[in-house]
Motif scaffolding. Structure first.
Motif, PDB file in Angstrom:
ATOM      1  N   GLU A 113       0.933  -1.099  -0.040  1.00 21.22           N
ATOM      2  CA  GLU A 113       0.040  -0.077   0.061  1.00 21.22           C
ATOM      3  C   GLU A 113       0.827   1.232   0.067  1.00 21.22           C
ATOM      4  O   GLU A 113       1.887   1.066   0.518  1.00 21.22           O
ATOM      5  CB  GLU A 113      -1.043   0.072   1.149  1.00 21.22           C
ATOM      6  CG  GLU A 113      -1.829  -0.983   1.235  1.00 21.22           C
ATOM      7  CD  GLU A 113      -2.873  -0.953   2.216  1.00 21.22           C
ATOM      8  OE1 GLU A 113      -2.623  -0.289   3.172  1.00 21.22           O
ATOM      9  OE2 GLU A 113      -4.011  -1.671   2.341  1.00 21.22           O
ATOM     10  N   THR A 126      -3.024  -3.651  -2.023  1.00 18.64           N
ATOM     11  CA  THR A 126      -2.360  -2.896  -3.141  1.00 18.64           C
ATOM     12  C   THR A 126      -2.948  -1.420  -3.256  1.00 18.64           C
ATOM     13  O   THR A 126      -2.961  -0.824  -4.160  1.00 18.64           O
ATOM     14  CB  THR A 126      -2.532  -3.364  -4.383  1.00 18.64           C
ATOM     15  OG1 THR A 126      -4.053  -3.816  -4.838  1.00 18.64           O
ATOM     16  CG2 THR A 126      -1.746  -4.809  -4.500  1.00 18.64           C
ATOM     17  N   LEU A 178      -1.182   1.578  -4.363  1.00 22.67           N
ATOM     18  CA  LEU A 178       0.113   1.473  -4.918  1.00 22.67           C
ATOM     19  C   LEU A 178       0.079   1.794  -6.437  1.00 22.67           C
ATOM     20  O   LEU A 178      -0.989   1.630  -7.427  1.00 22.67           O
ATOM     21  CB  LEU A 178       0.206  -0.274  -5.264  1.00 22.67           C
ATOM     22  CG  LEU A 178       1.058  -0.997  -6.112  1.00 22.67           C
ATOM     23  CD1 LEU A 178       2.403  -0.422  -5.647  1.00 22.67           C
ATOM     24  CD2 LEU A 178       0.802  -2.428  -6.413  1.00 22.67           C
ATOM     25  N   LEU A 225      -4.762  -9.855  -5.537  1.00 24.04           N
ATOM     26  CA  LEU A 225      -4.494  -8.659  -5.220  1.00 24.04           C
ATOM     27  C   LEU A 225      -5.712  -7.647  -5.088  1.00 24.04           C
ATOM     28  O   LEU A 225      -6.857  -8.281  -5.572  1.00 24.04           O
ATOM     29  CB  LEU A 225      -3.716  -7.935  -6.605  1.00 24.04           C
ATOM     30  CG  LEU A 225      -2.786  -8.593  -7.110  1.00 24.04           C
ATOM     31  CD1 LEU A 225      -2.363  -8.269  -8.733  1.00 24.04           C
ATOM     32  CD2 LEU A 225      -1.456  -8.410  -6.294  1.00 24.04           C
ATOM     33  N   PHE A 235      -6.412  -2.229  -7.869  1.00 23.10           N
ATOM     34  CA  PHE A 235      -5.143  -2.062  -8.662  1.00 23.10           C
ATOM     35  C   PHE A 235      -5.316  -2.331 -10.164  1.00 23.10           C
ATOM     36  O   PHE A 235      -4.965  -1.654 -11.050  1.00 23.10           O
ATOM     37  CB  PHE A 235      -4.194  -3.108  -8.105  1.00 23.10           C
ATOM     38  CG  PHE A 235      -2.862  -3.069  -8.745  1.00 23.10           C
ATOM     39  CD1 PHE A 235      -2.121  -2.137  -8.608  1.00 23.10           C
ATOM     40  CD2 PHE A 235      -2.485  -4.195  -9.702  1.00 23.10           C
ATOM     41  CE1 PHE A 235      -0.689  -2.237  -9.134  1.00 23.10           C
ATOM     42  CE2 PHE A 235      -1.415  -4.230 -10.381  1.00 23.10           C
ATOM     43  CZ  PHE A 235      -0.326  -3.188 -10.197  1.00 23.10           C
TER      44      PHE A 235
END
Length: 345
Positions: free
Chosen positions: A197, A215, A218, A232, A236
């Motif tokens: 993160e 994530t 991200l 995930l 993302f």
């Protein structure tokens, strides 16, 4: 040293004479032996080489030589091991030293991974290894990792599943990177649980690996996740053009992805290498199959002809194929089916 000093002076002072002095002595000894008369040479040869005493001495010398060789090898091994431990300690110190910028932390992390160091519960977030402002609770100096490439040597056990079914793969568990920045983050043949993160990654590449990651926030400019098992955050895939060729996702993730994606597809895949989904069967074996059409319609399928297999961004060079065309041209790719016994789920 003056001309009046002798070899004994060197030895008395704890030193050794120069090499030219030793070589001169050897040459002088050989000259003396060469000038020994023949009448004396034969008795000397018999006494020094062919006699029983000479053979006993030679055997004893050989035994001593063997012991010396073993002892020397053992000492070399100890020295090398000590040096390795010193290098490992230096790498840990460099990696965990709280300072921002590019200070070689990427090389340290690559080295520790290559040496088989346990990378469990590793916190390389800005709060721990960067310049962190405790009063304001923000990162003043971001840790920079220019190029991190973590490559294992194991292989995936078939059938595939979502529990650790890897053989010989390095495991990285509970890795935290919040507030750090990576130029390249490449995972190959590894198993990784990570909190990614609020991390920046210019090139994010996952190959033949298992990745479970948080994530949120991200950010990556180029993303490639191929031949891998991944779990995930759906945001993302929603926010990035990411290749997902031949990668496997749980169905729960795809259902969330389907409900959140609108407009142009964000994930993309080679048309001959569609992504897969795990269909769980209660009290039975699960199966891994290519994404159904209702999920594939959210994926940009690229014609692999003329397209590099390692391309990171296809928005301007992809020859798009429809689902129908991809299935017609590559029927075998869309008919694949793998059984997953319950013990591998």
């Amino acid at each position: 040293m003056t001309e009046t000093e002798s070899i004994s002076d060197w030895i008395a002072a704890g030193g050794m004479p120069p090499y030219w002095v030793l070589c001169a002595n050897v040459v002088a000894l050989l000259a003396v032996l060469y000038m020994v008369p023949s009448s004396l040479a034969r008795p000397l040869r018999i006494a020094l080489i062919e006699s029983d005493a000479a053979r006993v001495i030679a055997g004893f010398a050989a035994a001593i030589g063997f012991v010396v060789i073993v002892a020397t090898a053992w000492q070399i091994w100890i020295d090398l091991n000590d040096r390795r431990e010193e290098r490992v300690d230096r790498a840990w110190n460099r990696l965990l030293r709280p300072v921002g910028g590019n200070t070689g932390k990427d090389a340290a992390l690559n080295y520790l991974f290559a040496q088989g160091e346990a990378l469990q519960e590793l916190d390389i977030s800005c709060k721990v290894i960067g310049a962190w402002n405790s009063a304001g609770s923000y990162c003043e100096g971001t840790p920079l990792f220019a190029r991190v490439e973590l490559r294992g040597r194991g292989h995936l056990l078939k059938p595939m599943g979502f529990k650790p079914t890897w053989q010989g793969r390095p495991i990285l568990r509970d890795i935290k990177t919040e507030g750090s920045r990576f130029g390249v983050l490449r995972l190959s043949k590894v198993e990784m649980w990570a909190d990614l993160e609020d991390t920046e990654v210019d090139e994010f590449i996952v190959e033949d690996s298992y990745l479970w990651a948080r994530t949120r926030k991200l950010v990556t400019r180029h993303c490639r996740i191929v031949d891998s098992h991944v779990q995930l955050g759906i945001e993302f895939l929603k926010e990035h053009y990411c290749e997902v060729s031949s990668s496997t996702f749980p169905r729960s993730s795809l259902l969330m992805l389907q409900s959140r994606l609108t407009g142009e597809p964000q994930p993309w895949a080679m048309a001959n290498r569609p992504p897969f989904v795990v269909d769980d069967v209660p009290d039975g074996d699960s199966v891994i199959v290519p994404w159904p059409d209702e999920f594939l319609e959210h994926v940009l399928l690229c014609d692999p002809k003329g397209l590099s297999p390692v391309v990171l961004d296809v928005r301007t060079i992809c020859d798009r194929m429809s689902i129908e065309d991809a299935k017609a041209v590559y029927p075998e790719a869309y008919s694949q089916r793998y059984q997953v016994p319950r013990e591998f789920r």
